[in-house]
Design a protein around this motif. Structure first.
Motif, PDB file in Angstrom:
ATOM      1  N   ASN A  66     -10.031   0.810  -5.595  1.00  0.00           N
ATOM      2  CA  ASN A  66      -9.242   0.997  -4.377  1.00  0.00           C
ATOM      3  C   ASN A  66      -8.623   2.383  -4.208  1.00  0.00           C
ATOM      4  O   ASN A  66      -8.104   2.687  -3.126  1.00  0.00           O
ATOM      5  N   LEU A  67      -8.656   3.204  -5.245  1.00  0.00           N
ATOM      6  CA  LEU A  67      -8.068   4.543  -5.169  1.00  0.00           C
ATOM      7  C   LEU A  67      -9.120   5.607  -5.417  1.00  0.00           C
ATOM      8  O   LEU A  67     -10.125   5.364  -6.081  1.00  0.00           O
ATOM      9  N   ARG A  70      -5.326   8.878  -2.991  1.00  0.00           N
ATOM     10  CA  ARG A  70      -5.292   8.173  -1.715  1.00  0.00           C
ATOM     11  C   ARG A  70      -6.040   6.851  -1.883  1.00  0.00           C
ATOM     12  O   ARG A  70      -6.806   6.661  -2.815  1.00  0.00           O
ATOM     13  N   TYR A  71      -5.773   5.944  -0.936  1.00  0.00           N
ATOM     14  CA  TYR A  71      -6.524   4.698  -0.900  1.00  0.00           C
ATOM     15  C   TYR A  71      -7.881   4.977  -0.285  1.00  0.00           C
ATOM     16  O   TYR A  71      -7.987   5.772   0.651  1.00  0.00           O
ATOM     17  N   PRO A 127      -0.003   6.098  -3.260  1.00  0.00           N
ATOM     18  CA  PRO A 127      -0.974   5.874  -4.332  1.00  0.00           C
ATOM     19  C   PRO A 127      -0.665   6.656  -5.605  1.00  0.00           C
ATOM     20  O   PRO A 127      -0.969   6.190  -6.707  1.00  0.00           O
ATOM     21  N   LYS A 137       0.855  -1.194   0.000  1.00  0.00           N
ATOM     22  CA  LYS A 137       0.000   0.000   0.000  1.00  0.00           C
ATOM     23  C   LYS A 137       0.886   1.238   0.000  1.00  0.00           C
ATOM     24  O   LYS A 137       0.691   2.177   0.774  1.00  0.00           O
TER      25      LYS A 137
END
Length: 128
Positions: A71-72, A123-124, A39, A36
């Protein structure tokens, strides 16, 4: 929560045969996704692969695009507070620069924010 190795490998392994010259970018993206990592660096690696792939590897890129979009997101902030988040829509732009310009223009022209300085950052997504 960290993504499982088999999940990330399932996204990236199909790219290896068609993007063999981009092995470093594939490995960099794998490392970023597994940890992770930043990003924005993930998106940069994606566009390096996307640009190299052209239309030849689009079927192999589709699962990666779907995973990144799921996921982003793009966080929009001003004056130390969160204003909104935008979905990440990949595959619509030819490169990272075009993607960023489209995202900036969306915020600049489609929103009525009064702040002098609005910041956008990848960002996640928060876990549901």
């Amino acid at each position: 929560m960290q993504p499982a190795a088999h999940e990330i490998d399932g996204l990236l392994l199909p790219l290896a045969p068609v993007l063999a010259k981009e092995a470093d970018a594939i490995l960099d993206l794998r490392e970023l996704l597994m940890s992770k990592g930043h990003p924005g660096k993930c998106v940069r690696c994606f566009f390096q692969l996307f640009t190299a792939a052209g239309s030849v590897a689009m079927p192999q890129m589709a699962p990666l695009i779907a995973w990144l979009e799921a996921n982003l997101e793009i966080a929009v902030r001003a004056d130390g507070r969160m204003l909104e988040s935008l979905p990440v829509k990949l595959g619509e732009d030819e490169d990272l620069e075009a993607f960023c310009i489209r995202s900036i223009e969306k915020v600049r022209f489609d929103r009525g924010f009064t702040a002098r300085r609005v910041n956008l950052a990848f960002r996640y997504k928060a876990a549901a």
